[in-house]
Design a protein around this motif. Sequence first.
Motif, PDB file in Angstrom:
ATOM      1  N   UNK A   1       6.869  19.452  18.356  1.00 40.83           N
ATOM      2  CA  UNK A   1       6.376  18.548  17.327  1.00 40.83           C
ATOM      3  C   UNK A   1       6.620  17.111  17.715  1.00 40.83           C
ATOM      4  N   UNK A   2       6.401  16.202  16.744  1.00 40.70           N
ATOM      5  CA  UNK A   2       6.683  14.789  16.976  1.00 40.70           C
ATOM      6  C   UNK A   2       5.552  13.991  17.569  1.00 40.70           C
ATOM      7  N   UNK A   3       4.341  14.563  17.622  1.00 40.08           N
ATOM      8  CA  UNK A   3       3.172  13.855  18.167  1.00 40.08           C
ATOM      9  C   UNK A   3       2.311  13.311  17.028  1.00 40.08           C
ATOM     10  N   UNK A   4       1.702  12.159  17.238  1.00 42.86           N
ATOM     11  CA  UNK A   4       0.693  11.661  16.310  1.00 42.86           C
ATOM     12  C   UNK A   4      -0.596  12.437  16.556  1.00 42.86           C
ATOM     13  N   UNK A   5      -1.176  12.985  15.498  1.00 44.82           N
ATOM     14  CA  UNK A   5      -2.416  13.749  15.643  1.00 44.82           C
ATOM     15  C   UNK A   5      -3.445  13.222  14.654  1.00 44.82           C
ATOM     16  N   UNK A   6      -4.684  13.628  14.826  1.00 41.94           N
ATOM     17  CA  UNK A   6      -5.764  13.182  13.943  1.00 41.94           C
ATOM     18  C   UNK A   6      -5.807  14.025  12.678  1.00 41.94           C
ATOM     19  N   UNK A   7      -6.561  13.561  11.694  1.00 45.45           N
ATOM     20  CA  UNK A   7      -6.726  14.315  10.457  1.00 45.45           C
ATOM     21  C   UNK A   7      -7.379  15.659  10.737  1.00 45.45           C
ATOM     22  N   UNK A   8      -8.363  15.655  11.634  1.00 36.02           N
ATOM     23  CA  UNK A   8      -9.062  16.899  11.970  1.00 36.02           C
ATOM     24  C   UNK A   8      -8.102  17.912  12.593  1.00 36.02           C
ATOM     25  N   UNK A   9      -7.219  17.419  13.479  1.00 39.83           N
ATOM     26  CA  UNK A   9      -6.234  18.318  14.093  1.00 39.83           C
ATOM     27  C   UNK A   9      -5.267  18.853  13.043  1.00 39.83           C
ATOM     28  N   UNK A  10      -4.862  17.969  12.115  1.00 36.95           N
ATOM     29  CA  UNK A  10      -3.954  18.381  11.055  1.00 36.95           C
ATOM     30  C   UNK A  10      -4.586  19.457  10.183  1.00 36.95           C
ATOM     31  N   UNK A  11      -5.849  19.262   9.810  1.00 37.28           N
ATOM     32  CA  UNK A  11      -6.531  20.232   8.957  1.00 37.28           C
ATOM     33  C   UNK A  11      -6.666  21.576   9.657  1.00 37.28           C
ATOM     34  N   UNK A  12      -6.889  21.536  10.947  1.00 37.29           N
ATOM     35  CA  UNK A  12      -7.003  22.794  11.705  1.00 37.29           C
ATOM     36  C   UNK A  12      -5.672  23.536  11.717  1.00 37.29           C
ATOM     37  N   UNK A  13      -4.564  22.770  11.774  1.00 31.41           N
ATOM     38  CA  UNK A  13      -3.240  23.389  11.776  1.00 31.41           C
ATOM     39  C   UNK A  13      -2.911  24.042  10.433  1.00 31.41           C
ATOM     40  N   UNK A  14      -3.619  23.635   9.379  1.00 28.51           N
ATOM     41  CA  UNK A  14      -3.376  24.202   8.057  1.00 28.51           C
ATOM     42  C   UNK A  14      -4.086  25.532   7.844  1.00 28.51           C
ATOM     43  N   UNK A  15      -4.942  25.882   8.773  1.00 25.32           N
ATOM     44  CA  UNK A  15      -5.699  27.118   8.615  1.00 25.32           C
ATOM     45  C   UNK A  15      -4.803  28.334   8.799  1.00 25.32           C
TER      46      UNK A  15
ATOM     47  N   UNK B   1      -0.384  11.531  10.485  1.00 26.99           N
ATOM     48  CA  UNK B   1      -0.329  12.982  10.660  1.00 26.99           C
ATOM     49  C   UNK B   1       0.516  13.310  11.885  1.00 26.99           C
ATOM     50  N   UNK B   2       1.457  14.264  11.701  1.00 26.09           N
ATOM     51  CA  UNK B   2       2.331  14.678  12.792  1.00 26.09           C
ATOM     52  C   UNK B   2       2.107  16.148  13.127  1.00 26.09           C
ATOM     53  N   UNK B   3       2.237  16.499  14.380  1.00 24.02           N
ATOM     54  CA  UNK B   3       2.056  17.884  14.852  1.00 24.02           C
ATOM     55  C   UNK B   3       2.615  17.956  16.263  1.00 24.02           C
ATOM     56  N   UNK B   4       2.210  18.926  17.019  1.00 23.14           N
ATOM     57  CA  UNK B   4       1.314  20.016  16.661  1.00 23.14           C
ATOM     58  C   UNK B   4       2.079  21.192  16.100  1.00 23.14           C
ATOM     59  N   UNK B   5       3.400  21.140  16.222  1.00 20.99           N
ATOM     60  CA  UNK B   5       4.244  22.224  15.758  1.00 20.99           C
ATOM     61  C   UNK B   5       5.576  21.636  15.331  1.00 20.99           C
ATOM     62  N   UNK B   6       6.572  22.509  15.103  1.00 22.90           N
ATOM     63  CA  UNK B   6       7.894  22.041  14.747  1.00 22.90           C
ATOM     64  C   UNK B   6       8.803  21.946  15.956  1.00 22.90           C
TER      65      UNK B   6
ATOM     66  N   UNK C   1       0.822  -1.210   0.000  1.00 19.04           N
ATOM     67  CA  UNK C   1       0.000   0.000   0.000  1.00 19.04           C
ATOM     68  C   UNK C   1       0.850   1.251   0.000  1.00 19.04           C
ATOM     69  N   UNK C   2       0.182   2.389  -0.109  1.00 17.92           N
ATOM     70  CA  UNK C   2       0.874   3.679  -0.054  1.00 17.92           C
ATOM     71  C   UNK C   2       0.459   4.410   1.215  1.00 17.92           C
ATOM     72  N   UNK C   3       1.447   4.691   2.054  1.00 13.10           N
ATOM     73  CA  UNK C   3       1.221   5.442   3.283  1.00 13.10           C
ATOM     74  C   UNK C   3       1.814   6.829   3.124  1.00 13.10           C
ATOM     75  N   UNK C   4       1.056   7.842   3.502  1.00 13.49           N
ATOM     76  CA  UNK C   4       1.505   9.227   3.374  1.00 13.49           C
ATOM     77  C   UNK C   4       1.724   9.821   4.765  1.00 13.49           C
ATOM     78  N   UNK C   5       2.854  10.481   4.954  1.00 13.13           N
ATOM     79  CA  UNK C   5       3.140  11.201   6.200  1.00 13.13           C
ATOM     80  C   UNK C   5       2.954  12.682   5.932  1.00 13.13           C
ATOM     81  N   UNK C   6       2.051  13.308   6.681  1.00 10.67           N
ATOM     82  CA  UNK C   6       1.791  14.741   6.529  1.00 10.67           C
ATOM     83  C   UNK C   6       1.984  15.423   7.874  1.00 10.67           C
ATOM     84  N   UNK C   7       2.281  16.693   7.826  1.00  9.33           N
ATOM     85  CA  UNK C   7       2.474  17.434   9.066  1.00  9.33           C
ATOM     86  C   UNK C   7       3.107  18.775   8.799  1.00  9.33           C
ATOM     87  N   UNK C   8       3.102  19.632   9.797  1.00  6.87           N
ATOM     88  CA  UNK C   8       3.684  20.955   9.646  1.00  6.87           C
ATOM     89  C   UNK C   8       5.206  20.836   9.547  1.00  6.87           C
ATOM     90  N   UNK C   9       5.839  21.868   9.038  1.00  6.35           N
ATOM     91  CA  UNK C   9       7.289  21.876   8.886  1.00  6.35           C
ATOM     92  C   UNK C   9       7.973  21.692  10.233  1.00  6.35           C
TER      93      UNK C   9
END
Length: 737
Positions: free
Chosen positions: A410-424, A401-406, A25-33
């Motif tokens: 940073x370095x925490x596993x977060x939910x998709x909803x938390x990740x999307x909020x961080x993109x605002x 998804x990784x967050x909450x900051x850099x 499968x394809x796994x994607x890692x997303x998160x703030x810088x």
Amino acid sequence: MQKITYKGIKTHNLKNIDVDLYKGGMTCIAGVSGSGKSSLAFSTISGISQAEYDKMTNDNKVEIDYDVDSYDDVIMAIPLKQLNFNVNPRSTVMSYFDLQKFVVYVAGSITGLPLSDFNYNGDGRCRECQGLGYKLQPDTVSIVDYNKKICEVPFRCWQKTYVDFFRQLLIAYCDECGIDSNKRFKELSEKQKEKLLYGTGDKKKTFKYKAGGRTKSKTSCYIGPIAGLEKKSDDMFSHNREQYCAQKKCDCCSGSRLRERVASKELVKGFTVANLYTENLDTLEKDLNKLKQSAAKSLHQALDNILSFIIACKKVGLGYLSLTRSIASLSGGELQRLRIAQLLIGKMHDLLIVLDEPTASLYPAEINLAIDIMEEMCKKNTLLVVEHNEDVIERADHNIYLGHDGGKNGGYLISKAEFMKLQEGTLDYRFFKGSSRDACVLESDYIDYAGSELEIINGSILGLCGMSGSGKTTILREILPKFYEDYLYVSQKPLKGNSFTTVATYTKILDEIRSYFAKALGKNKGYFSQRGKGACDKCGGTGVVEIGNFYEEKLFDTCGKCNGSGYLQEVLSWKIDEINIYDIQQMTVDELIASKLKISAKANKMLELLSNLGLGYLKLSQKVKTLSGGENQRIKLAEALNDNKYSMIGLDEPAKGLGRRETARLLNLIYNQVSKSKKTFIIAEHDTMFLNYCSYFAELKRKGQCTTIVFQGSREQLFDDKKNDIHNWLTADVTEL
């Protein structure tokens, strides 16, 4: 799906997290810088696979850079970062990817010449360029200031010590040829331009001129600047020759790197050895298929090997490259895609392929093609992808998804909803009309811009857009520096430094900190250096000591006397507000700002710039060799803005590696620089979110070897012109990111 498990990951800033990958499968890692994406994908997951492999094959020499409690069912990993450290001009696409033996076999078999004649790094090399394919030759763009009048001396190589002499000589020659010396160089006819650049006067004339505060006299006939530089003699006409020359295709070998007698040999009517070596892959595929029809069957396998590589390259959007394109000249993204092409035709399967933002250097129209390729790779392999692109995240089988900051936050596993909020993030669009306009003639030996002129609007933001390989980077890196003396090109290439270079040393913040400690404590500045008087006398300031050897490999351990700090204990006892010289280097940029230590105005300005560029999470002691391409670029940008020497800055894909929130911060800083300091930004970018906030656009389109500017104008004009492509991906009404 069979799982690959990793438990208790504490690498770098990762917070004891557990992660599962799914084979096939394809796994994607997303998160703030700075949240730990690369630490997870490359340092940990790829690092573990490499370490396990090396235990069996390489005497356990691999450098361990991960911290993990346990892992199971790991498979061999192929890490493909968007970095290119190759600086060897003799390393080419065909040599790097082991195609040279097939190319040489085909050429030698058909021409009947010895195979050694086709080795451009050996006996077959062109003697004129020594097998490089290019020579250092006078460069018109480096020499001519197209906007200057002739009487103002538009030739940069003449604007030095003897400018007064050259002005008189130039005006006299214009009178001799009937050229209006009050015209700007760009206003002359092509014949007149050629006469001034290459011509030689018929009559010698004597002029008195001022140089170095003295009046001198010289008699000479007119010698055009290019004619003078081509003489290669050390006189006023060829002074500082290299400064006004550029790498240009070798006329003798036509860029093939081979001797002319070999390069000119025909393999089939109208198709020479030089064509085989220099044609772009799009054209070469057609010519090789024609050659295959008439070639002996013994050559078919070699031709098929070359063709399969070409087809794979075209599939990943690299049809504009040639077999002899230097690897050193490629971007990190281009080299990554070449490696993906090699994987597509390779015979190794069931691998874990780790990709670093594969869509970051792609035009919007190329994104879906890239995702299709990733899904194709998943049929025989497992993919782990570090990405910000929403389409990739959406089409991945699994997401982390990784967050909450850099940094430390940073370095925490977060939910998709938390990740999307961080993109605002919000940013009001601003249009910068600019103050004046310049016409920049686009000329390059490797890209034919078809005589295009790029309009530069000073005091504004110009977005360069177009498909990969259309020549955006060439404009930023090679052409604009020749037009503007106060221009700086800022790329994502790694920062220059050694293994000890840190964020603090590179930005010179540590110099300011050392001076601050020395002055506040009344001590010699040398005590606050791990390379000076303050170095631990046991480890010499390195923080580690050699404890033995494992076969031929030296083994090191943390120095017990300084506990890895590299400083004398006496120096560590000297503190300001309970902070010593080592403690302060373990702080992040934002922590140092919050500490209220008044180091110096220079240091505070640099710290503020780094923070505003979204790098507040970086530790001062972090080694620059561990930084991402985006972090490298933003540090270079901070350095340039701190020096304030440049009024014009070219940025190459600044949104690469950034999420929506970080992009907003970067754009806000650019807006402030344009608004307050009247700086000009020319930005090559694919990210539509970033492009949405530019004031002007230039869209490039490449067809074959030729690139043209298909649109130039303001953002408003962009949406009125339905012939361009880029408006299809931009948003007409921009109110927030």
